[in-house]
Design an enzyme around this catalytic site. Structure first.
Site, PDB file in Angstrom:
ATOM      1  N   GLU A  50      -2.012 -29.921   7.567  1.00  0.00           N
ATOM      2  CA  GLU A  50      -2.173 -29.062   6.390  1.00  0.00           C
ATOM      3  C   GLU A  50      -3.306 -28.057   6.556  1.00  0.00           C
ATOM      4  O   GLU A  50      -3.130 -26.858   6.291  1.00  0.00           O
ATOM      5  CB  GLU A  50      -2.442 -29.918   5.143  1.00  0.00           C
ATOM      6  CG  GLU A  50      -2.759 -29.086   3.899  1.00  0.00           C
ATOM      7  CD  GLU A  50      -3.181 -29.921   2.706  1.00  0.00           C
ATOM      8  OE1 GLU A  50      -3.625 -29.324   1.707  1.00  0.00           O
ATOM      9  OE2 GLU A  50      -3.084 -31.165   2.758  1.00  0.00           O
ATOM     10  N   TYR A  57       0.827  -1.216   0.000  1.00  0.00           N
ATOM     11  CA  TYR A  57       0.000   0.000   0.000  1.00  0.00           C
ATOM     12  C   TYR A  57       0.859   1.264   0.000  1.00  0.00           C
ATOM     13  O   TYR A  57       0.486   2.274  -0.605  1.00  0.00           O
ATOM     14  CB  TYR A  57      -0.959  -0.012   1.194  1.00  0.00           C
ATOM     15  CG  TYR A  57      -2.187  -0.851   0.910  1.00  0.00           C
ATOM     16  CD1 TYR A  57      -3.153  -0.432  -0.005  1.00  0.00           C
ATOM     17  CD2 TYR A  57      -2.372  -2.081   1.528  1.00  0.00           C
ATOM     18  CE1 TYR A  57      -4.262  -1.216  -0.292  1.00  0.00           C
ATOM     19  CE2 TYR A  57      -3.482  -2.869   1.248  1.00  0.00           C
ATOM     20  CZ  TYR A  57      -4.421  -2.431   0.340  1.00  0.00           C
ATOM     21  OH  TYR A  57      -5.519  -3.207   0.057  1.00  0.00           O
ATOM     22  N   ASP A  60      -3.528 -33.862   2.836  1.00  0.00           N
ATOM     23  CA  ASP A  60      -4.383 -34.537   1.858  1.00  0.00           C
ATOM     24  C   ASP A  60      -3.527 -35.416   0.939  1.00  0.00           C
ATOM     25  O   ASP A  60      -2.352 -35.105   0.681  1.00  0.00           O
ATOM     26  CB  ASP A  60      -5.127 -33.520   0.993  1.00  0.00           C
ATOM     27  CG  ASP A  60      -6.263 -32.838   1.721  1.00  0.00           C
ATOM     28  OD1 ASP A  60      -6.723 -33.366   2.749  1.00  0.00           O
ATOM     29  OD2 ASP A  60      -6.689 -31.752   1.260  1.00  0.00           O
TER      30      ASP A  60
END
Length: 382
Positions: free
Chosen positions: A216, A123, A269
């Site tokens: 995870e 920014y 996963d």
């Protein structure tokens, strides 16, 4: 100050360095000043020119693997090949200017003895140089360009890591002159890991855990913390809520140094992205190869793995997406991937399927903890 300039001039003449130093603010400012002086020296010479910026390449062709001789620890690092940012090439001119803009802001931050996040820096640059910075990605890449040019860490530049990570379980933490925090009593949300690496390095840590478990997904972490799995499996739970940020990797590495006897096990996963997350914790990453090797940990793969598919209903398996295959191909081409992990990845590609941890809930919400406990007792991890 003159000594700092001399040491920085020596640094710029040494093209064999291929890692990012952790420096004091005055040392970083000296390196920026030398970069400016080198640029002006060539610009004002009898044969004036606009010099290119030599950056260490951050790609697979310039990556190497270091394997520990006395430990199982391996990590990715970058070698000595360079690329350039040039004002004279149309496709690189803006990137060239961005490097100088970010160095200018970092210099001012260091003079003011401040620290900023990458988002705050974006920014700031968006307001002062909107013609050069229109996205966070441009700022992130330019920060890595500056790291590759000055070869100092992001934190040395005054840029804090934005942390998403949380930790829970059998871990006591204490900041200097602060009260002790019991991570077992922080609820399912866990204890938020700070992005201030200096503070993380000063944390006092105590534990009676026997395992560190990297999770995870935040939702899985919350389930395990809510069920207080760490009471049944004496453990510390940690998650980066997906792809790991530097602060979470730093915190995990700090725990691995403080408690070197604790195995670090990963629950991800069964898909290429899950394996990529595990590998980032385990080996570091090419994109941040100049500094991320410092945070590599010997992470073992607890699950999900191919042998667990018999526990999951066929209906829960999902087709691999093009992005999955892209990640899989990238992992397959990596020389650092262990053979056992490569076999798992090959099975994913051959089956064309992926499985998520949540599929184990078919057996009930409490089953996940039992699944983990059984695998840990049997030392069923790779």
């Amino acid at each position: 100050m003159e000594n700092l300039r001399r040491s920085s001039l020596k640094f710029f003449s040494d093209q064999q360095l291929c890692y990012a130093d952790i420096l004091t603010p005055s040392e970083v400012r000296a390196r920026i000043e030398v970069a400016v002086l080198n640029f002006l020296r060539i610009l004002t010479s009898p044969d004036p020119a606009i010099s290119d910026l030599p950056l260490i390449k951050r790609n697979s062709s310039n990556s190497r693997v270091s394997r520990g001789l006395l430990t199982d620890l391996s990590w990715v690092f970058l070698s000595h090949s360079f690329c350039t940012r040039s004002l004279m090439r149309a496709n690189a001119a803006k990137a060239f200017v961005r490097v100088w803009k970010v160095m200018e802001v970092c210099f001012l931050i260091l003079v003011q003895e401040k620290r900023v996040t990458q988002r705050e820096l974006f920014y700031k640059l968006l307001c002062v140089s909107p013609e050069y910075f229109s996205s966070q990605l441009q700022v992130n890449r330019t920060i890595q360009d500056v790291v590759a040019l000055l070869r100092c860490s992001r934190y040395s530049l005054g840029i804090m890591a934005s942390s998403r990570g949380v930790v829970a379980g059998r871990l006591l933490l204490q900041e200097p002159n602060q009260e002790v925090v019991d991570c077992a009593e922080c609820g399912s949300s866990g204890y938020a890991i700070s992005g201030d690496l200096n503070m993380l390095d000063k944390l006092l840590m105590k534990t009676d855990a026997r395992y560190i478990i990297v999770v995870e997904k935040h939702a899985i972490f919350q389930r395990l913390a809510e069920d207080r799995v760490f009471n049944h499996i004496p453990s510390i739970l940690i998650t980066a809520k997906g792809y790991p940020d530097i602060a979470t990797r730093f915190f995990l590495h700090r725990m691995s140094r403080t408690f070197p006897e604790l195995p670090i096990l990963a629950l991800v996963d069964w898909n290429p992205a899950g394996l990529a997350i595990l590998c980032t914790f385990k080996f570091g990453s090419i994109g941040m190869g100049l500094e991320a090797y410092r945070y590599a940990c010997n992470v073992k793969w607890l699950g999900l793995r191919g042998g667990d598919l018999q526990l999951i209903p066929e209906e829960s398996l999902v087709q691999l997406k093009p992005r999955d295959l892209q990640i899989a191909n990238s992992l397959m081409s990596s020389e650092i991937l262990p053979e056992s992990h490569r076999e798992e990845l090959a099975l994913m590609i051959q089956s064309g399927k992926r499985a998520e941890i949540e599929a184990l809930y078919f057996h009930g919400y409490e089953y996940l903890g039992k699944y983990m406990a059984k695998k840990i007792v049997q030392a069923n991890y790779i």
